[in-house]
Design a protein around this motif. Structure first.
Motif, short mmCIF file in Angstrom:
data_model
loop_
_atom_site.label_atom_id
_atom_site.label_comp_id
_atom_site.label_asym_id
_atom_site.label_seq_id
_atom_site.Cartn_x
_atom_site.Cartn_y
_atom_site.Cartn_z
N VAL A 59 0.86 -1.18 0.00
CA VAL A 59 0.00 0.00 0.00
C VAL A 59 0.90 1.23 0.00
CG1 VAL A 59 -1.63 1.34 1.39
CG2 VAL A 59 -1.93 -1.14 1.15
N VAL A 60 0.68 2.11 -0.95
CA VAL A 60 1.47 3.34 -1.06
C VAL A 60 0.53 4.52 -0.86
CG1 VAL A 60 2.90 4.75 -2.58
CG2 VAL A 60 3.10 2.24 -2.64
N LEU A 61 0.89 5.39 0.07
CA LEU A 61 0.12 6.61 0.33
C LEU A 61 0.87 7.79 -0.29
CD1 LEU A 61 -2.27 7.99 1.78
CD2 LEU A 61 -0.78 8.25 3.77
N THR A 62 0.16 8.55 -1.12
CA THR A 62 0.76 9.72 -1.77
C THR A 62 -0.29 10.80 -1.95
OG1 THR A 62 1.94 10.53 -3.72
CG2 THR A 62 0.39 8.73 -4.08
N ILE A 78 -5.33 8.84 4.49
CA ILE A 78 -5.12 7.90 5.61
C ILE A 78 -6.40 7.11 5.85
CG2 ILE A 78 -4.65 7.75 8.09
CD1 ILE A 78 -3.11 10.38 7.78
N GLU A 79 -7.52 7.80 5.80
CA GLU A 79 -8.81 7.15 6.08
C GLU A 79 -9.06 5.99 5.12
OE1 GLU A 79 -8.46 11.05 7.69
OE2 GLU A 79 -8.44 10.52 5.57
N ASP A 80 -8.73 6.17 3.85
CA ASP A 80 -8.91 5.10 2.87
C ASP A 80 -8.00 3.91 3.17
OD1 ASP A 80 -10.87 6.56 1.59
OD2 ASP A 80 -9.57 7.22 -0.06
N VAL A 81 -6.78 4.19 3.61
CA VAL A 81 -5.86 3.11 3.98
C VAL A 81 -6.40 2.36 5.19
CG1 VAL A 81 -3.54 2.52 4.78
CG2 VAL A 81 -3.83 4.25 2.99
N TYR A 84 -9.20 0.16 4.17
CA TYR A 84 -8.70 -0.99 3.42
C TYR A 84 -8.09 -2.03 4.36
CZ TYR A 84 -5.87 -3.94 0.45
OH TYR A 84 -5.30 -5.04 -0.15
N VAL A 85 -7.29 -1.59 5.32
CA VAL A 85 -6.62 -2.51 6.25
C VAL A 85 -7.64 -3.23 7.13
CG1 VAL A 85 -5.09 -2.62 8.26
CG2 VAL A 85 -4.43 -1.27 6.26
N GLY A 86 -8.63 -2.51 7.62
CA GLY A 86 -9.62 -3.13 8.51
C GLY A 86 -8.94 -3.76 9.71
N PRO A 104 -0.97 7.48 15.40
CA PRO A 104 -2.15 7.37 16.27
C PRO A 104 -2.92 6.05 16.10
CG PRO A 104 -2.10 9.51 15.17
CD PRO A 104 -1.03 8.67 14.54
N TYR A 105 -2.71 5.35 14.99
CA TYR A 105 -3.42 4.10 14.71
C TYR A 105 -2.58 2.87 15.05
CZ TYR A 105 -6.12 7.48 12.06
OH TYR A 105 -6.85 8.58 11.70
N CYS A 106 -1.34 3.08 15.46
CA CYS A 106 -0.42 1.98 15.72
C CYS A 106 -0.31 1.71 17.22
CB CYS A 106 0.97 2.29 15.17
SG CYS A 106 1.01 2.37 13.37
N ASN A 107 -0.37 0.44 17.57
CA ASN A 107 -0.24 0.04 18.97
C ASN A 107 1.09 -0.62 19.26
OD1 ASN A 107 -2.80 0.95 19.86
ND2 ASN A 107 -3.74 -0.78 18.83
N GLU A 108 1.90 -0.81 18.24
CA GLU A 108 3.16 -1.50 18.44
C GLU A 108 4.20 -0.97 17.45
OE1 GLU A 108 3.00 -5.75 19.56
OE2 GLU A 108 4.20 -6.04 17.75
#
Length: 157
Positions: A59-62, A78-81, A84-86, A104-108
Motif C-alpha cells: 500500500v502506497v500513500l501519496t 489515511i482514512e482510505d488506507v 482498506y486494512v480493517g 495514532p493508529y499503531c499500537n506497536e
C-alpha cells in the motif's frame, strides 16, 4: 497496525532516500514478520525500494492523485488506507512522515536499534521519549559486519 523500522543510535532511518544500514539478519527479520501481510509506505519509500515487496499487500500513500502503480495499491488518504486494512495485520514501513501520520493508529513498534551512527537526514519518532509507549520485549544483542544491534518491541500503554 504496527510500525517496523531500523534506526541508528539517534533514531536516524535514512539518508538521500536510502536506508542507513543493510544487515542481512535484520532484512530477514523484517521479511519474516511482514510476509503475507500488508505493508504501508509513502511514495518515496516505494521508489527507494524500486518495486513492490513480494508476498505482501503493498500500500502506497501519496498526495499525487496522478500516481499509478501496477504492483501496489495507491491511496491518497489515511482514512482510505485504514478502511482498506480493517482488522488485517499491517506494518507501516516508512518513511518518517508516513510513520507520523499513522502513529495514532499503531499500537506497536518493532524497532531494530543499531548501536552505530551514520549521517542521516531522516529520523523516526523516538519511542524511548514517548510516554504512551513502553518496551515490551528486547532481544539479545546481535552482531553483523562489526555492527551491533538488537530488536525492541514497543507497545502502546
Amino acid at each position: 497496525m504496527k510500525i517496523i523500522l531500523a534506526v541508528d543510535q539517534n533514531w536516524g532511518i535514512g539518508k538521500d532516500n536510502e536506508m542507513l544500514f543493510h544487515l542481512k539478519k535484520d532484512l530477514k527479520h523484517f521479511k519474516d514478520l511482514t510476509i503475507g501481510n500488508i505493508v504501508i509506505m509513502g511514495r518515496s519509500t516505494y521508489e527507494s525500494i524500486g518495486k513492490a515487496l513480494v508476498n505482501r499487500d503493498n500500500v502506497v500513500l501519496t498526495r499525487n492523485r496522478d500516481y499509478k502503480l501496477d504492483d501496489a495499491l495507491v491511496f491518497h488518504s489515511i482514512e482510505d488506507v485504514i478502511t482498506y486494512v480493517g482488522d488485517k495485520e499491517a506494518f507501516v514501513i516508512g518513511g518518517s512522515q508516513i510513520v507520523d501520520l499513522f502513529l495514532p493508529y499503531c499500537n506497536e513498534a518493532i524497532i531494530t536499534k543499531i548501536f552505530d551512527q551514520k549521517d542521516a537526514d531522516t529520523y523516526l519518532h523516538n519511542f524511548d521519549l514517548d510516554d504512551d509507549f513502553e518496551i515490551k520485549n528486547e532481544s539479545e544483542i546481535f552482531e553483523e559486519n562489526k555492527i551491533k544491534f538488537k530488536y525492541l518491541t514497543y507497545r502502546r500503554k
